[in-house]
Design an enzyme around this catalytic site. Structure first.
Site, PDB file in Angstrom:
ATOM      1  N   ASN A 166     -38.035  -3.816  62.233  1.00  0.00           N
ATOM      2  CA  ASN A 166     -39.213  -4.377  62.774  1.00  0.00           C
ATOM      3  C   ASN A 166     -40.140  -3.583  63.581  1.00  0.00           C
ATOM      4  O   ASN A 166     -39.735  -2.467  63.978  1.00  0.00           O
ATOM      5  CB  ASN A 166     -38.663  -5.735  63.929  1.00  0.00           C
ATOM      6  CG  ASN A 166     -40.034  -6.835  63.756  1.00  0.00           C
ATOM      7  OD1 ASN A 166     -41.139  -6.590  63.229  1.00  0.00           O
ATOM      8  ND2 ASN A 166     -39.718  -8.071  64.459  1.00  0.00           N
ATOM      9  N   HIS A 224     -45.941 -11.386  58.114  1.00  0.00           N
ATOM     10  CA  HIS A 224     -45.742 -10.275  58.982  1.00  0.00           C
ATOM     11  C   HIS A 224     -44.800  -9.316  58.170  1.00  0.00           C
ATOM     12  O   HIS A 224     -44.043  -9.635  57.315  1.00  0.00           O
ATOM     13  CB  HIS A 224     -44.649 -10.737  59.911  1.00  0.00           C
ATOM     14  CG  HIS A 224     -44.233  -9.529  61.003  1.00  0.00           C
ATOM     15  ND1 HIS A 224     -45.146  -8.817  61.650  1.00  0.00           N
ATOM     16  CD2 HIS A 224     -42.996  -9.220  61.093  1.00  0.00           C
ATOM     17  CE1 HIS A 224     -44.466  -7.938  62.508  1.00  0.00           C
ATOM     18  NE2 HIS A 224     -42.992  -8.098  62.013  1.00  0.00           N
ATOM     19  N   CYS A 257     -48.778  -4.671  61.649  1.00  0.00           N
ATOM     20  CA  CYS A 257     -47.530  -4.485  61.115  1.00  0.00           C
ATOM     21  C   CYS A 257     -47.423  -4.082  59.803  1.00  0.00           C
ATOM     22  O   CYS A 257     -46.559  -3.122  59.505  1.00  0.00           O
ATOM     23  CB  CYS A 257     -46.721  -5.907  61.120  1.00  0.00           C
ATOM     24  SG  CYS A 257     -47.819  -7.126  60.057  1.00  0.00           S
TER      25      CYS A 257
END
Length: 465
Positions: free
Chosen positions: A406, A384, A90
């Site tokens: 995202n 994250h 991520c």
């Protein structure tokens, strides 16, 4: 509430004498525990419901399930949503989202998506070198030494921060996604990572033995180079070999090719799309209420210590972090940011709010730790990274909600994005990367002071980001 506390205090007072000698649960203590759990009329219904339903479905606060307000008073230009699949990259996806957002901001028409597989290849090779060199440097320490165990416990991983993006792109350049697409093992990293980790542990033992035998430094380095050649070979098989040269033509926002194709190397392409070294152009800030604010900290043995830098940050109150974020977003810049995304997240709606779920009422208890306590007890940390893209302000200029791009695919949440309330943002946001031009002088001065070293086992850095 006072009656409940009194009863609990009496239970503790009586139970203190009911333990077994070594602190175990005695029969008397067990009877007291069982008697304190006398069934209430509603307990059977709750137990039956939990047996057949997900806890989040039962704890969902339906008073908070109204239609989402998707308007934002400040929002950066939209770009395509990426998907990290079953990998822990991520941080890399978010960092590259920032880079391509800045490129689009400068050109105002051209778009590009960078190859995560290309940078991931070099990331894994450097992390392998971190592990092997760490085994050399600690070779005379016993195998159960804390630092030795750190290297053998975490020989390689997917995690990272924007500092890794800066170091890797400056050194190895960038390539378009079309030039080096994802492989099965870059999308699904667990098996290849486990095999490479096993090989690194084997190599680590061999290097430790060479150190303990008093082998020459040149011989140890030669052996390490051969070992890294084997890791390189495994990475080529699983991720693909990075290109030395390629031909590429940019496209506009409508997908139409602009200009003639040109030949690039990864480094010349980096110069084309980024144009300058990233290191020195940004600072990383953190909100860690356990530590003193306006101080700079550095994390020891970062993932690219030997080939790049440890990552450092300025610890700041949320008010300062939000002010810089608003200024940067207003100027059109997307921002690398990280969160404890598993807390109070409504995945179905792509909505994060502290009032999404009422676990306390469901279990008849309370969850009362604050942010500092959650960090200290490993209950919360940065899990994250996502790309901050928008903020909504009230009439007084205060943030009411935020939005991030995202990397879980365009079908997730709000068309691939996550909306979060400001109260959630303050509780579960941890890191933000801010371009220098949006950093006040007093914070920049704090950034430039000698950092306090922090060990990688710290609760805030034990989470994969």
């Amino acid at each position: 509430m006072k009656k409940v506390l009194l009863s609990f205090s009496l239970f503790l007072a009586v139970g203190a004498t009911a333990q077994t000698g070594n602190g175990g649960i005695s029969e008397q203590m067990l009877r007291q525990i069982e008697s304190s759990n006398a069934p209430q009329p509603q307990d059977r219904a709750i137990q039956n419901a939990m047996a057949a339903n997900a806890i989040d479905d039962l704890a969902r606060n339906h008073q908070n399930a109204r239609a989402l307000d998707t308007h934002f008073s400040i929002e950066t230009k939209k770009q395509s949503i990426t998907d990290q699949k079953s990998s822990g990259r991520c941080w890399m996806f978010s960092g590259m989202n920032v880079l391509r957002g800045d490129f689009n901001l400068r050109t105002d028409s051209l778009t590009v998506e960078f190859s995560q597989a290309h940078l991931f290849f070099w990331d894994q090779l450097e992390k392998a070198n971190l592990m092997l060199q760490g085994c050399v440097d600690t070779g005379k320490k016993p195998i159960d030494d804390q630092r030795v165990q750190f290297f053998f416990h975490y020989p390689i991983n997917d995690g990272g921060t924007f500092c890794g993006v800066a170091d890797l792109t400056e050194k190895y350049g960038l390539v378009p996604r079309e030039v080096m697409p994802e492989s099965f093992s870059s999308d699904n990293t667990s098996k290849a990572r486990a095999l490479i980790a096993s090989k690194l542990r084997e190599f680590g033992l061999q290097l430790r033995e060479m150190v303990q035998q008093g082998k020459k430094t040149a011989d140890i380095e030669k052996a390490k180079t051969v070992m890294l050649g084997q890791i390189y070979h495994m990475l080529v098989y699983t991720i693909g070999e990075p290109p030395a040269k390629f031909t590429y033509a940019f496209k506009n926002e409508k997908g139409k090719t602009v200009g003639e194709p040109k030949e690039y190397t990864p480094k010349s392409f980096y110069q084309e799309v980024v144009g300058q070294p990233l290191n020195g152009t940004f600072i990383m800030v953190m909100n860690d209420p356990r530590r003193e604010y306006y101080k700079t900290y550095e994390v020891e043995f970062d993932r690219h210590t030997y080939d790049g830098h440890n990552w450092k940050y300025v610890n700041l109150p949320m008010d300062d972090i939000e002010a810089m974020a608003i200024d940067a977003l207003r100027a059109g810049h997307k921002l690398y940011s990280s969160y404890d995304v598993g807390k109070m997240l409504d995945r179905k709606r792509g909505y994060a709010d502290t009032e999404n779920f009422d676990y306390a009422s469901l279990f008849g208890t309370s969850f009362g730790m604050d942010k500092a306590q959650r960090i200290s007890t490993f209950d919360s940390g940065s899990t994250h990274a996502m790309t901050l893209t928008a903020v909504d302000l009230d009439k007084e200029g205060k943030a009411t909600k935020w939005k991030v791009e995202n990397s879980w695919g365009a079908a997730w949440g709000q068309q691939g994005c996550l909306i979060m309330t400001d109260r959630w943002f303050r509780e579960y946001m941890f890191r933000l990367v801010v371009p220098n031009q949006f950093v006040p002088e007093r914070i920049m001065k704090a950034w430039q002071t000698k950092p306090v070293m922090v060990v990688p086992e710290d609760p805030l850095f034990g989470f994969d980001e």
